[in-house]
Design a protein around this motif. Structure first.
Motif, mmCIF file in Angstrom:
data_model
loop_
_atom_site.group_PDB
_atom_site.id
_atom_site.type_symbol
_atom_site.label_atom_id
_atom_site.label_comp_id
_atom_site.label_asym_id
_atom_site.label_seq_id
_atom_site.Cartn_x
_atom_site.Cartn_y
_atom_site.Cartn_z
ATOM 1 N N ASP A 15 0.809 -1.221 0.000
ATOM 2 C CA ASP A 15 0.000 0.000 0.000
ATOM 3 C C ASP A 15 0.844 1.273 0.000
ATOM 4 O O ASP A 15 0.327 2.369 -0.170
ATOM 5 N N ARG A 16 2.153 1.127 0.178
ATOM 6 C CA ARG A 16 3.008 2.316 0.263
ATOM 7 C C ARG A 16 3.128 3.048 -1.080
ATOM 8 O O ARG A 16 2.971 4.269 -1.148
ATOM 9 N N LEU A 17 3.404 2.276 -2.142
ATOM 10 C CA LEU A 17 3.636 2.902 -3.446
ATOM 11 C C LEU A 17 2.408 3.666 -3.948
ATOM 12 O O LEU A 17 2.539 4.803 -4.421
ATOM 13 N N PRO A 18 1.200 3.092 -3.886
ATOM 14 C CA PRO A 18 0.033 3.875 -4.325
ATOM 15 C C PRO A 18 -0.143 5.174 -3.549
ATOM 16 O O PRO A 18 -0.517 6.201 -4.127
ATOM 17 N N LEU A 66 0.022 9.151 -4.933
ATOM 18 C CA LEU A 66 -0.991 10.175 -4.650
ATOM 19 C C LEU A 66 -0.355 11.443 -4.099
ATOM 20 O O LEU A 66 -0.737 12.562 -4.470
ATOM 21 N N ILE A 67 0.606 11.274 -3.220
ATOM 22 C CA ILE A 67 1.254 12.449 -2.624
ATOM 23 C C ILE A 67 2.050 13.214 -3.677
ATOM 24 O O ILE A 67 2.039 14.454 -3.702
ATOM 25 N N ARG A 83 2.400 18.108 -6.919
ATOM 26 C CA ARG A 83 2.484 18.762 -8.236
ATOM 27 C C ARG A 83 1.356 19.768 -8.430
ATOM 28 O O ARG A 83 1.534 20.805 -9.071
ATOM 29 N N GLU A 84 0.192 19.462 -7.860
ATOM 30 C CA GLU A 84 -0.982 20.301 -8.088
ATOM 31 C C GLU A 84 -1.090 21.467 -7.101
ATOM 32 O O GLU A 84 -1.975 22.302 -7.241
ATOM 33 N N LEU A 90 -7.250 14.148 -0.539
ATOM 34 C CA LEU A 90 -6.996 12.707 -0.461
ATOM 35 C C LEU A 90 -8.302 11.931 -0.387
ATOM 36 O O LEU A 90 -8.450 10.872 -1.022
ATOM 37 N N SER A 91 -9.262 12.435 0.373
ATOM 38 C CA SER A 91 -10.553 11.766 0.460
ATOM 39 C C SER A 91 -11.227 11.702 -0.908
ATOM 40 O O SER A 91 -11.799 10.674 -1.288
#
Length: 456
Positions: free
Chosen positions: A75-78, A82-83, A88-89, A358-359
């Motif tokens: 679950d770390r890579l996904p 996201l981060i 970037r945004e 994130l949600s």
């Protein structure tokens, strides 16, 4: 905003929080004032109210947020992806994730928050929120979720209510991760069974296991450890109509007849020869991947692990209904805001921007092998194409969470988990093991009530 501007880091300069302006009329309840690391008063509800301003976005100087999780596996890579996308945004918010094993995470975080070195945002399991709330490690989020316009309709009643403790919200659900029934297609095929023969009831389950036994296969290994035996027991307990603890957290109830029935079924699997005796930690899963075990009640987090196992032919189904009603154990990751050493208006508002983002991107998080908490994500065509996760999601109407009782995880681990272990290893009858554990749990619950009764 230009990224070249120096980010505001923890303890850095910041404009006074404007508490009077933001909290006019709100009032500060007695007992909520704590001393921050600089000796200044910190009110967790004040901070939550300030954070609610983040719903309007963050337009201040660049800040760097600390984000703590226990995502040490697949679950770390996904989450890292996201981060990276969030960073970037957002030119003026940079999120840095720190990863610690869950067992260490829950030991480390209260001390870190108390010393002023905790995270801004973190991920916690639903059954840890009550404990963190009474320790005032995390902030109540009622004002935040109201400002964000979030409610049960965005998730589900069950998922949404799991973030509430003593009438206050402390978490925003990110995902839900229930147990499911993994089955080994090669083992079933070897016994002349296919997907059409999957068990849905107690009778089905025992009939298939008997057929496997005739082929020399012990088809449902019973683990004495929490993963997976303890979680299987809790599912069976709820299926039999039982509860782990009374709603007020005063006494253990897992030793009632429903608990005896649940644990008795697990022993029946062993006594009939459908499981070996003395199954070691993870031996049930290892046997599954080596084509020696047909079924395993395991969590959704195993999807990516089994998917990466060369040659393993597997699939997943909802857990069968062994008892009188459908029910399955589940837990959930919740996004929380940590109490800060000072009011920190900018950091709190930026934290809410990240939490909200994130949600709303929980569909991408499903790639980690999770069921997204947001209803919109679950109902999307993209999620329905995630075959295994979508099957786990079918169980949402019947998932059961551990109760929201402060200190309950430690009580369960030192009593019920030991009782399941003792009974599955055939060292005590289910009734004797559960009764002894319940007496010990009652004493611990009483001590917790004295300790936490006036904590909030």
């Amino acid at each position: 905003m230009q990224r070249a501007r120096a980010p505001e880091t923890r303890g850095g300069p910041g404009r006074p929080p404007g508490r009077r302006e933001l909290l006019a009329g709100a009032g500060a309840a007695a007992g909520l004032l704590l001393l921050g690391c600089r000796g200044e008063p910190v009110d967790v509800r004040d901070q939550a109210a300030i954070a609610a301003g983040g719903s309007r976005g963050y337009g201040g100087p660049a800040v760097e947020l600390a984000f703590w999780t226990g995502f040490t596996g697949g679950d770390r890579l996904p989450m890292e992806r996201l981060i990276e996308r969030f960073n970037r945004e957002h030119d003026n918010i940079t999120v840095r994730m720190s990863v610690t094993r869950w067992g260490d995470f829950y030991q480390k975080m209260p001390a870190a928050v108390e010393s002023g070195h905790g995270p801004d945002v973190a991920v916690m399991h639903a059954d840890q929120l009550a404990t963190a709330a009474v320790h005032r490690t995390i902030l109540p989020l009622d004002e935040v979720t109201e400002a964000l316009g979030l409610g049960a309709g965005d998730f589900s009643d069950t998922l949404w209510s799991a973030g509430v403790f003593r009438g206050r919200r402390y978490g925003v659900p990110l995902d839900v991760h229930p147990l499911g029934l993994y089955y080994n297609r090669a083992v079933l095929a070897g016994a002349g069974l296919g997907d059409a023969a999957l068990p849905r009831s107690r009778r089905d389950y025992l009939a298939i296991l008997e057929q496997l036994k005739q082929r020399g296969v012990q088809g449902s290994w019973v683990s004495p450890a929490l993963f997976t035996g303890g979680l299987m027991f809790q599912s069976l307990l709820w299926q039999e109509g039982g509860q782990l603890f009374s709603e007020d957290g005063v006494r253990a109830t897992f030793d009632a007849e429903a608990g005896v029935e649940a644990l008795g079924f697990m022993l029946e699997l062993i006594q009939r020869g459908y499981s070996p005796r003395d199954v070691g930690q993870d031996a049930d899963s290892i046997a599954f991947t080596n084509d020696r075990n047909a079924f395993i009640w395991n969590g959704i987090w195993m999807i990516n692990i089994y998917r990466a196992t060369p040659g393993l032919k597997w699939a997943v189904a909802p857990v069968p209904t062994i008892g009188a009603q459908r029910a399955v154990w589940a837990n959930a990751h919740h996004l929380v805001l940590a109490r800060q050493p000072s009011a920190g208006e900018r950091r709190l508002q930026a934290s809410v921007v990240f939490l909200d983002w994130l949600s709303r991107h929980s569909l991408e998080w499903a790639e980690a092998g999770m069921v997204p908490a947001r209803r919109e994500a679950r109902e999307s065509a993209a999620f329905q194409r995630m075959t295994e996760q979508a099957i786990f999601a079918e169980q949402l109407p019947v998932v059961r969470f551990p109760p929201a009782i402060a200190g309950i995880d430690a009580v369960r681990a030192s009593t019920l988990d030991l009782a399941v272990n003792e009974a599955v290893l055939l060292r005590a009858t289910p009734r004797a093991a559960l009764r002894r554990a319940a007496r010990e749990a009652d004493a611990l619950l009483a001590a917790n009530l004295r300790k936490f009764a006036r904590a909030l």
